[in-house]
Design an enzyme around this catalytic site. Structure first.
Site, PDB file in Angstrom:
ATOM      1  CG  LEU A  14      13.140  77.777  56.763  1.00 27.72           C
ATOM      2  CD1 LEU A  14      12.058  78.180  55.753  1.00 27.72           C
ATOM      3  CD2 LEU A  14      13.211  78.813  57.877  1.00 27.72           C
ATOM      4  N   GLY A  15      13.976  73.466  58.902  1.00 29.74           N
ATOM      5  CA  GLY A  15      13.462  72.262  59.533  1.00 29.74           C
ATOM      6  C   GLY A  15      13.761  72.210  61.020  1.00 29.74           C
ATOM      7  CD  GLN A  16      12.654  68.019  65.520  1.00 34.16           C
ATOM      8  OE1 GLN A  16      12.618  67.075  64.721  1.00 34.16           O
ATOM      9  NE2 GLN A  16      12.459  67.848  66.812  1.00 34.16           N
ATOM     10  CG  ASP A  38      13.849  74.698  53.876  1.00 33.11           C
ATOM     11  OD1 ASP A  38      14.137  74.194  54.981  1.00 33.11           O
ATOM     12  OD2 ASP A  38      12.996  74.210  53.109  1.00 33.11           O
ATOM     13  CB  ILE A  39      12.497  73.559  49.048  1.00 29.44           C
ATOM     14  CG1 ILE A  39      11.976  73.540  47.606  1.00 29.44           C
ATOM     15  CG2 ILE A  39      11.442  73.067  50.042  1.00 29.44           C
ATOM     16  CD1 ILE A  39      11.690  72.140  47.079  1.00 29.44           C
ATOM     17  CG  ASP A  57      14.426  71.601  44.579  1.00 28.51           C
ATOM     18  OD1 ASP A  57      14.871  70.625  45.225  1.00 28.51           O
ATOM     19  OD2 ASP A  57      13.536  71.493  43.717  1.00 28.51           O
ATOM     20  CE1 TYR A 147      14.351  60.173  56.867  1.00 29.20           C
ATOM     21  CE2 TYR A 147      14.079  58.536  58.599  1.00 29.20           C
ATOM     22  CZ  TYR A 147      14.584  59.746  58.170  1.00 29.20           C
ATOM     23  OH  TYR A 147      15.316  60.533  59.032  1.00 29.20           O
TER      24      TYR A 147
HETATM   25  P1  NAD Z   1      12.618  68.439  58.845  1.00 30.26           P
HETATM   26  O1  NAD Z   1      11.590  67.679  58.080  1.00 30.26           O
HETATM   27  O2  NAD Z   1      12.201  69.144  60.080  1.00 30.26           O
HETATM   28  O3  NAD Z   1      13.294  69.510  57.890  1.00 30.26           O
HETATM   29  C1  NAD Z   1      13.680  69.204  56.583  1.00 30.26           C
HETATM   30  C2  NAD Z   1      13.692  70.482  55.775  1.00 30.26           C
HETATM   31  O4  NAD Z   1      14.030  70.129  54.431  1.00 30.26           O
HETATM   32  C3  NAD Z   1      12.339  71.191  55.732  1.00 30.26           C
HETATM   33  O5  NAD Z   1      12.462  72.521  56.187  1.00 30.26           O
HETATM   34  C4  NAD Z   1      11.945  71.149  54.256  1.00 30.26           C
HETATM   35  O6  NAD Z   1      11.301  72.325  53.789  1.00 30.26           O
HETATM   36  C5  NAD Z   1      13.292  70.971  53.581  1.00 30.26           C
HETATM   37  N1  NAD Z   1      13.209  70.379  52.243  1.00 30.26           N
HETATM   38  C6  NAD Z   1      12.365  69.405  51.810  1.00 30.26           C
HETATM   39  N2  NAD Z   1      12.592  69.155  50.497  1.00 30.26           N
HETATM   40  C7  NAD Z   1      13.597  69.969  50.117  1.00 30.26           C
HETATM   41  C8  NAD Z   1      14.286  70.180  48.894  1.00 30.26           C
HETATM   42  N3  NAD Z   1      13.972  69.512  47.768  1.00 30.26           N
HETATM   43  N4  NAD Z   1      15.289  71.098  48.865  1.00 30.26           N
HETATM   44  C9  NAD Z   1      15.608  71.793  49.982  1.00 30.26           C
HETATM   45  N5  NAD Z   1      14.981  71.666  51.153  1.00 30.26           N
HETATM   46  C10 NAD Z   1      13.998  70.746  51.227  1.00 30.26           C
HETATM   47  O7  NAD Z   1      13.828  67.443  59.122  1.00 30.26           O
HETATM   48  P2  NAD Z   1      14.833  67.443  60.360  1.00 30.26           P
HETATM   49  O8  NAD Z   1      14.162  66.727  61.461  1.00 30.26           O
HETATM   50  O9  NAD Z   1      15.371  68.795  60.602  1.00 30.26           O
HETATM   51  O10 NAD Z   1      15.963  66.469  59.791  1.00 30.26           O
HETATM   52  C11 NAD Z   1      17.224  66.901  59.329  1.00 30.26           C
HETATM   53  C12 NAD Z   1      18.039  65.681  58.984  1.00 30.26           C
HETATM   54  O11 NAD Z   1      18.176  64.852  60.144  1.00 30.26           O
HETATM   55  C13 NAD Z   1      17.388  64.761  57.923  1.00 30.26           C
HETATM   56  O12 NAD Z   1      18.401  64.164  57.159  1.00 30.26           O
HETATM   57  C14 NAD Z   1      16.701  63.693  58.754  1.00 30.26           C
HETATM   58  O13 NAD Z   1      16.549  62.503  58.047  1.00 30.26           O
HETATM   59  C15 NAD Z   1      17.700  63.542  59.885  1.00 30.26           C
HETATM   60  N6  NAD Z   1      17.091  62.976  61.090  1.00 30.26           N
HETATM   61  C16 NAD Z   1      16.178  63.676  61.820  1.00 30.26           C
HETATM   62  C17 NAD Z   1      15.636  63.109  62.967  1.00 30.26           C
HETATM   63  C18 NAD Z   1      14.633  63.840  63.816  1.00 30.26           C
HETATM   64  O14 NAD Z   1      14.090  63.248  64.766  1.00 30.26           O
HETATM   65  N7  NAD Z   1      14.362  65.105  63.548  1.00 30.26           N
HETATM   66  C19 NAD Z   1      16.026  61.829  63.363  1.00 30.26           C
HETATM   67  C20 NAD Z   1      16.917  61.123  62.578  1.00 30.26           C
HETATM   68  C21 NAD Z   1      17.473  61.721  61.445  1.00 30.26           C
HETATM   69  N1  SER Z   2      12.687  61.150  63.652  1.00 29.29           N
HETATM   70  C1  SER Z   2      12.856  60.534  62.380  1.00 29.29           C
HETATM   71  C2  SER Z   2      11.569  59.993  61.872  1.00 29.29           C
HETATM   72  O1  SER Z   2      10.764  59.625  62.699  1.00 29.29           O
HETATM   73  C3  SER Z   2      13.862  59.405  62.484  1.00 29.29           C
HETATM   74  O2  SER Z   2      14.762  59.518  61.463  1.00 29.29           O
HETATM   75  O3  SER Z   2      11.378  59.902  60.698  1.00 29.29           O
END
Ligand code: NAD
Ligand code: SER
Length: 319
Positions: A14-16, A38-39, A57, A147
């Protein structure tokens, strides 16, 4: 002989990133073959309604391995995580979700002999001692956020599972991801998404980093392309596994504001840096991604203005 990807589990769906990755994977592999998890749940989401769905989870290894076995999963895209800004507010949560979650996915992949696991890293793996411009693939990794510490540790853990147990693990160091579908989940680069929403909703934005803060960014279609291209690459051609640098845009907050102003004249931005400025100041301004280009053909499609035009168009329809 290399086995094919057939049954996929996505964590953090459900994340970004997970929300858009789920849609693309369901197109490619068939909705019934992509189990989103998702959690938390969201009954209005296409992720929940568009195919198999489970609450999961990732810190619960029994739940992870039971779901993998019962759904005959062969590949995991592990997107569940706590991002940088939320992580600084709750370091223990960040450590537990990012480290236990990653270890549980890797251990399940080993036990169940999965075909492949994709686990993202981040530009947060770098720190203030890292060269900021054109940050090399191999360089100093001394992050100052919890992080970032989990991302470096995660890379090391993934590489350990590759060389010690022969698990096929792959990962990229995503830059800040900009997208219109699902708002970002508590990162330092969230301003680069919020600015587009506020441009349309209010015609003004108060930005939490300085105008001249330059960070690597990437539009979501490029993020999905990079993730799936790495997932499809021939394992034997990869000299790295968990930590591919990938670049696309290197832009300041002011550059994004100017790009938006070309489409929304009169758009106003003020700059009021908060605690996230200190985090941004420890990250690269641009990335050397020549290894990804050489080993699996990485090449971004979107520049700043084409992204801005597309973001604004999509958000106008949505908002
Ligand atoms: P996000 O925060 O949008 O989504 C993360 C999801 O994980 C959420 O929907 C949340 O409900 C879920 N979550 C949290 N705890 C949980 C648990 N215990 N069990 C199951 N689900 C759980 O993150 P994102 O932006 O989609 O990032 C995805 C991956 O990409 C991550 O590893 C992040 O570090 C990496 N990343 C993202 C970005 C960015 O700009 N979006 C940049 C660099 C790296
Ligand atoms: N977009 C992410 C953050 O700002 C980079 O991993 O945490």
């Amino acid at each position: 002989m290399a086995r094919n990807i057939q049954r996929i589990l996505i964590t953090g769906a459900l994340g970004q990133i997970g929300s858009e990755l789920t849609v693309e994977l369901r197109k490619r592999y068939g909705s019934d073959n992509v189990i989103a998890s998702d959690i938390r749940s969201d009954e209005n989401s296409t992720v929940v309604n568009g195919g198999p769905w489970s609450i999961l989870d990732v810190t619960d290894i029994e739940a992870v391995s039971t779901l993998v076995r019962s759904q005959k999963i062969d590949t995991i895209f592990h997107m569940a995580a706590i991002l940088s800004a939320t992580g600084e507010k709750n370091p223990m949560l960040c450590w537990n979700v990012n480290m236990d979650g990653t270890l549980n996915i890797l251990e399940t992949a080993r036990e169940e002999s999965l075909v492949r696991v994709i686990i993202p890293s981040s530009i947060a793996a770098f720190g203030p001692e890292t060269p900021r411009d054109n940050t090399p693939q191999k360089t100093i990794l001394r992050p100052k956020t919890i992080y970032g510490v989990t991302k470096v540790s995660g890379e090391l853990l993934c590489d350990y599972y590759v060389q010690r147990f022969g698990v096929d693990v792959r990962g990229l160091r995503y830059p800040g991801i900009i997208s219109s579908e699902t708002p970002p989940g508590g990162g330092t680069t969230d301003y680069a998404v919020e600015i587009y929403y506020k441009a349309i909703e209010e015609g003004r934005y108060t930005c939490f980093v300085r105008r001249n803060t330059m960070l690597p960014m990437m539009y979501m279609p490029d993020c999905i392309k990079a993730t799936l291209d790495l997932a499809d690459a021939d394992f034997d051609n990869l000299s790295h596994h968990s930590d591919f640098n990938v670049g696309a845009l290197s832009v300041t907050a002011g550059d994004i504001a100017e790009s938006i102003s070309k489409f929304i004249p009169g758009f106003e931005v003020t700059y009021e840096p908060d605690f996230r400025q200190q985090i941004a100041d420890t990250w690269p301004s641009s990335i050397d991604d020549s290894l990804a280009r050489k080993e699996w053909g990485w090449e971004p499609d979107w520049d700043l203005d084409s992204m801005t035009a597309d973001m604004l168009e999509k958000l106008k329809q949505k908002l």
